[in-house]
Design an enzyme around this catalytic site. Structure first.
Site, PDB file in Angstrom:
ATOM      1  N   CYS A   2       0.729  -1.201  -0.140  1.00  0.00           N
ATOM      2  CA  CYS A   2       0.090   0.093  -0.058  1.00  0.00           C
ATOM      3  C   CYS A   2       0.723   1.405   0.039  1.00  0.00           C
ATOM      4  O   CYS A   2       1.740   1.332   0.597  1.00  0.00           O
ATOM      5  CB  CYS A   2      -0.809   0.182   1.160  1.00  0.00           C
ATOM      6  N   ARG A  27       3.649   0.033  -4.899  1.00  0.00           N
ATOM      7  CA  ARG A  27       3.459  -0.541  -3.772  1.00  0.00           C
ATOM      8  C   ARG A  27       2.106  -1.508  -3.609  1.00  0.00           C
ATOM      9  O   ARG A  27       1.977  -2.378  -2.728  1.00  0.00           O
ATOM     10  CB  ARG A  27       3.410   0.535  -2.697  1.00  0.00           C
ATOM     11  N   TRP A  74      -3.149  -2.616  -1.642  1.00  0.00           N
ATOM     12  CA  TRP A  74      -2.681  -3.937  -2.055  1.00  0.00           C
ATOM     13  C   TRP A  74      -3.530  -4.742  -0.813  1.00  0.00           C
ATOM     14  O   TRP A  74      -3.230  -4.715   0.161  1.00  0.00           O
ATOM     15  CB  TRP A  74      -1.380  -4.533  -1.657  1.00  0.00           C
ATOM     16  N   ASN A 100      -1.716   1.386   5.867  1.00  0.00           N
ATOM     17  CA  ASN A 100      -0.878   0.339   5.109  1.00  0.00           C
ATOM     18  C   ASN A 100      -0.570  -0.612   6.490  1.00  0.00           C
ATOM     19  O   ASN A 100      -0.042   0.088   7.497  1.00  0.00           O
ATOM     20  CB  ASN A 100       0.521   1.129   4.606  1.00  0.00           C
ATOM     21  N   GLY A 101      -0.762  -1.711   6.433  1.00  0.00           N
ATOM     22  CA  GLY A 101      -0.355  -2.738   7.273  1.00  0.00           C
ATOM     23  C   GLY A 101      -1.643  -3.582   7.731  1.00  0.00           C
ATOM     24  O   GLY A 101      -2.661  -3.682   6.760  1.00  0.00           O
ATOM     25  N   GLU A 486      16.558 -16.974 -10.904  1.00  0.00           N
ATOM     26  CA  GLU A 486      16.143 -15.625 -11.252  1.00  0.00           C
ATOM     27  C   GLU A 486      15.173 -15.663 -12.541  1.00  0.00           C
ATOM     28  O   GLU A 486      14.123 -14.948 -12.621  1.00  0.00           O
ATOM     29  CB  GLU A 486      17.461 -14.778 -11.019  1.00  0.00           C
ATOM     30  N   LYS A 490      11.637 -14.162 -12.720  1.00  0.00           N
ATOM     31  CA  LYS A 490      11.082 -13.249 -13.596  1.00  0.00           C
ATOM     32  C   LYS A 490      10.025 -13.635 -14.611  1.00  0.00           C
ATOM     33  O   LYS A 490       8.607 -12.969 -14.850  1.00  0.00           O
ATOM     34  CB  LYS A 490      12.183 -12.827 -14.647  1.00  0.00           C
ATOM     35  N   GLU A 493       6.528 -14.247 -12.626  1.00  0.00           N
ATOM     36  CA  GLU A 493       5.850 -13.042 -12.143  1.00  0.00           C
ATOM     37  C   GLU A 493       5.473 -12.120 -13.076  1.00  0.00           C
ATOM     38  O   GLU A 493       4.437 -11.473 -12.936  1.00  0.00           O
ATOM     39  CB  GLU A 493       6.886 -12.287 -10.917  1.00  0.00           C
ATOM     40  N   HIS A 509      17.611 -35.982 -11.682  1.00  0.00           N
ATOM     41  CA  HIS A 509      16.910 -36.759 -10.321  1.00  0.00           C
ATOM     42  C   HIS A 509      15.523 -36.457 -10.086  1.00  0.00           C
ATOM     43  O   HIS A 509      14.960 -36.550  -9.180  1.00  0.00           O
ATOM     44  CB  HIS A 509      17.825 -36.372  -9.328  1.00  0.00           C
ATOM     45  N   LYS A 608       5.305  -4.010  -5.148  1.00  0.00           N
ATOM     46  CA  LYS A 608       6.866  -3.948  -4.785  1.00  0.00           C
ATOM     47  C   LYS A 608       7.636  -4.117  -3.593  1.00  0.00           C
ATOM     48  O   LYS A 608       8.540  -4.865  -3.478  1.00  0.00           O
ATOM     49  CB  LYS A 608       7.135  -2.562  -5.306  1.00  0.00           C
TER      50      LYS A 608
HETATM   51  O1  M6R Z   1      12.730  -4.868  -1.298  1.00  0.00           O
HETATM   52  P1  M6R Z   1      13.267  -6.451  -1.640  1.00  0.00           P
HETATM   53  O2  M6R Z   1      14.806  -6.628  -2.081  1.00  0.00           O
HETATM   54  O3  M6R Z   1      13.423  -6.809  -0.004  1.00  0.00           O
HETATM   55  O4  M6R Z   1      12.162  -7.254  -2.083  1.00  0.00           O
HETATM   56  C1  M6R Z   1      12.420  -8.831  -2.061  1.00  0.00           C
HETATM   57  C2  M6R Z   1      11.583  -9.447  -3.096  1.00  0.00           C
HETATM   58  O5  M6R Z   1      10.117  -9.131  -2.905  1.00  0.00           O
HETATM   59  C3  M6R Z   1      11.816  -8.868  -4.569  1.00  0.00           C
HETATM   60  O6  M6R Z   1      13.002  -8.933  -4.995  1.00  0.00           O
HETATM   61  C4  M6R Z   1      10.802  -9.526  -5.595  1.00  0.00           C
HETATM   62  O7  M6R Z   1      10.912 -10.787  -5.516  1.00  0.00           O
HETATM   63  C5  M6R Z   1      10.872  -9.053  -7.041  1.00  0.00           C
HETATM   64  N1  M6R Z   1       9.431  -8.632  -7.393  1.00  0.00           N
HETATM   65  C6  M6R Z   1      11.141  -9.904  -7.987  1.00  0.00           C
HETATM   66  O8  M6R Z   1      11.336  -9.302  -9.233  1.00  0.00           O
END
Ligand code: M6R
Length: 613
Positions: A2, A27, A74, A100-101, A486, A490, A493, A509, A608
């Site tokens: 949020c 956010r 969110w 927020n929270g 990674e 990507k 997501e 395996h 984010k």
């Molecule tokens: O702000 P942070 O680096 O702690 O965030 C960690 C993850 O939430 C963040 O890297 C997330 O996996 C990304 N959206 C991936 O692209």
């Protein structure tokens, strides 16, 4: 999660608040709302969906007033509907609250409020705060005192929150409170702000002050007062934000992510900048440990989430190789629950772009409670993780707006190499000449990245050919393995494709059973010691029908006979290859998402900054 903005000044609040929300939308983006105070009271508008829906709703509508609050959500409690969007108001519509929270004891509070005749209009936990404020402002020891009312309510709330509040009888006051989640004050001239981060007000002022745990902020046109929950005024330092405002704009790109991918050479340059002295020795004074303490380190933990965890995995390879120290990399969400053996001679490195990720923050708190030395590696100056750690190393990546982490991961990996080399230098496990040589190799990366980014069109074309695939596998060995993870993250997501990353030696395996005729398998196989073994793995999956997409090094023909598609990267030292192999993985997933018609910057269900556990 949020995003929150509060404003009081002489500008039209609606514009200021919407502008702030645009920058904070990363956010959370499942609903949004604003409240503006005009001569006749609070005007509140809320809408489910992205901020654009709210903007359409209010466009052309008169919402005059120079005090306002806003929110982009969110969802946690209650689905993302108009009714659950913030701000929430009390029974009389006199108080507006954004939050927020999560308020963990809200059910008990709701029961009490309902008994006392309050009518609930949403399924959120937030609404209780509006009704509680209605009561405490109307009656009792805090009557007519909005900051005191909020302070008293904070004592009754359990959980995590940032609350921002306005009241129709307070034309010069926005009040905000914070526990566990980020809140920053923007200090202007005749106007002041609060926001979830500095981007909320960076277009208006660059002077900021962080709000600490359990503090309440009174924001007026003429100034800002911060108190603790007892009402005692607390002093604090402001700081200057030197982020370039253009960095938080799309600058002609269709998506922030595409721009942020292109910003990576400059970002790495920033991370590396000014770290060497005249003798070519590395300085990382931010670590803030004495040489003796550095020499006393017996083990290292790296805690992080998501892409930052993958950066941490690269840190393990670098630190173990250069420092001969045992390194464990832990998903922060698991770390504190398994009672890890952490003590005084443990260095814990918390990697987090936002510096606000709840799981990582809790891991930091746990590590400190065990007397470990905690170093935050973060992009965000003044973030909670940086403030709660013993020391902070800033990655200097600049604002990253797209939900998918690109330049943040790139700069985190770079920072991991810096930490590894610095520890090696101080502990004497690598002599100064070798440290200088590694730094010289690292310093070539920005130019190599620029060159690599200039030849991504074939990767985009390849991505378009993959747009209808529903499953993609990623394989790598050694430092290629975290990059396989990674690449898969990507793709999941951004393009909602089922993707998994494996150590290439592990597929026999079990995972090899996933391969069918035509299954795309991306193999990260730049030239290094394990390449021959990787080529075997490429052959194994190809023999079972896989379409092999191989990332290799310029001029290396060894893998060509087994690759259906080849992506070539410039040559560099094998340990540094993640800084280059990651680029085509980013481009591939962004372009597949784009070809599928998806919102590259704001993938579904995500936010984010993940500030809930
Ligand atoms: O702000 P942070 O680096 O702690 O965030 C960690 C993850 O939430 C963040 O890297 C997330 O996996 C990304 N959206 C991936 O692209």
């Amino acid at each position: 999660m949020c995003g929150i903005v509060g404003y009081v000044g002489d500008k039209q609040a609606l514009e200021v608040v919407l502008d702030g929300l645009r920058r904070l939308e990363y956010r959370g983006y499942d609903s949004a709302g604003v409240s503006v105070l005009d001569g006749s009271g609070l005007q509140v508008e809320r809408k489910a969906g992205k901020l654009a829906n709210l903007e359409e709703l209010v466009s052309g509508r008169a919402m005059p007033g120079t005090l306002g609050i806003g929110h982009t959500r969110w969802a946690t409690h209650g689905p993302p509907t108009d009714a659950n969007a913030h701000p929430h108001v009390d029974c009389a519509g006199a108080v507006a609250v954004v939050h927020n929270g999560t308020i963990e004891n809200y059910e008990v509070l709701v029961a009490g409020l309902e008994q006392r005749g309050h009518q609930r209009r949403s399924e959120t936990d937030t609404e209780v705060v509006a009704h509680l404020l209605e009561e405490r402002y109307a009656d009792g020891p805090t009557q007519g005192d909005l900051p005191a009312s909020l302070r008293s309510i904070c004592k009754d709330l359990e959980g995590s929150f940032v609350l921002v509040v306005s009241h129709r009888d307070e034309p010069d006051l926005v009040v905000a409170a914070r526990r566990n989640l980020p809140l920053v004050i923007g200090l202007g001239d005749g106007e002041n702000f609060v926001g979830s981060d500095v981007t909320a007000f960076i277009a208006h002022t660059r002077e900021a002050r962080a709000v600490e745990q359990d503090q309440v902020v009174e924001v007026r046109r003429a100034g800002v007062t911060v108190t603790d929950l007892e009402g005692t005024v607390v002093d604090g330092d402001s700081y200057h934000v030197d982020w370039d405002t253009d960095a938080a704009e799309k600058g002609g790109y269709e998506f922030f992510m595409l721009k942020e991918i292109e910003e990576q050479p400059a970002a790495v340059r920033e991370t590396l900048g000014g770290r060497l002295d005249a003798d070519g020795l590395l300085h990382l004074d931010e670590l803030a440990m004495s040489d003796e303490d550095v020499r006393g380190i017996e083990q290292v933990f790296i805690v992080a989430c998501g892409s930052a965890y993958h950066s941490g995995l690269i840190g393990k390879y670098a630190i173990e190789r250069w420092c001969r120290l045992p390194v464990q990399v832990e998903m922060a969400s698991e770390f504190r629950y398994r009672d890890p053996v952490v003590g005084r001679n443990t260095l814990v490195i918390a990697v987090s772009q936002s510096g606000e990720t709840a799981d990582t923050l809790e891991a930091v708190r746990h590590a400190r409670s065990q007397r470990a030395w905690v170093l935050a590696v973060t992009n965000t100056v003044g973030s909670t993780i940086s403030r709660e750690s013993d020391a902070a190393l800033y990655t200097r990546g600049g604002p990253e707006v797209a939900v998918a982490s690109t330049k943040a991961v790139m700069t985190q990996i770079t920072a991991m190499y810096l930490v590894g080399l610095y520890l090696a230098q101080l502990r004497g496990t690598r002599d100064p000449d070798e440290v200088r040589a590694h730094m010289a190799d690292l310093s070539t990366i920005p130019d190599l990245l620029t060159e690599l980014l200039g030849r991504m069109e074939p990767v985009r074309e390849l991505a378009r050919s993959l747009k209808d695939e529903e499953r993609v596998l990623f394989l790598g060995r050694h430092v290629g393995y975290p990059m396989a993870l990674e690449g898969a993250l990507k793709l999941k997501e951004l393009a909602y494709v089922s993707a998994e990353g494996f150590p290439a030696g592990e597929i026999k395996h079990g995972p090899i059973a996933l391969i069918e005729q035509g299954t795309p398998v991306v193999v990260i196989a730049p030239r290094h010691a394990l390449q021959a073994k990787l080529i075997n793995n490429v052959q194994e999956v190809r023999a079972r029908g896989a379409r092999t997409i191989v990332i290799t090094t310029d001029g290396d023909a060894s893998v060509l006979p087994y690759a259906d598609d080849v992506i070539s990267i410039p040559d560099t030292k094998s340990l540094l290859t993640p800084l280059l192999t990651i680029v085509p993985l980013q481009v591939l997933s962004a372009e597949i998402a784009r070809a599928r018609g998806l919102d590259v910057d704001q993938p579904r269900n995500l936010a984010k900054s993940v500030t809930v556990e």
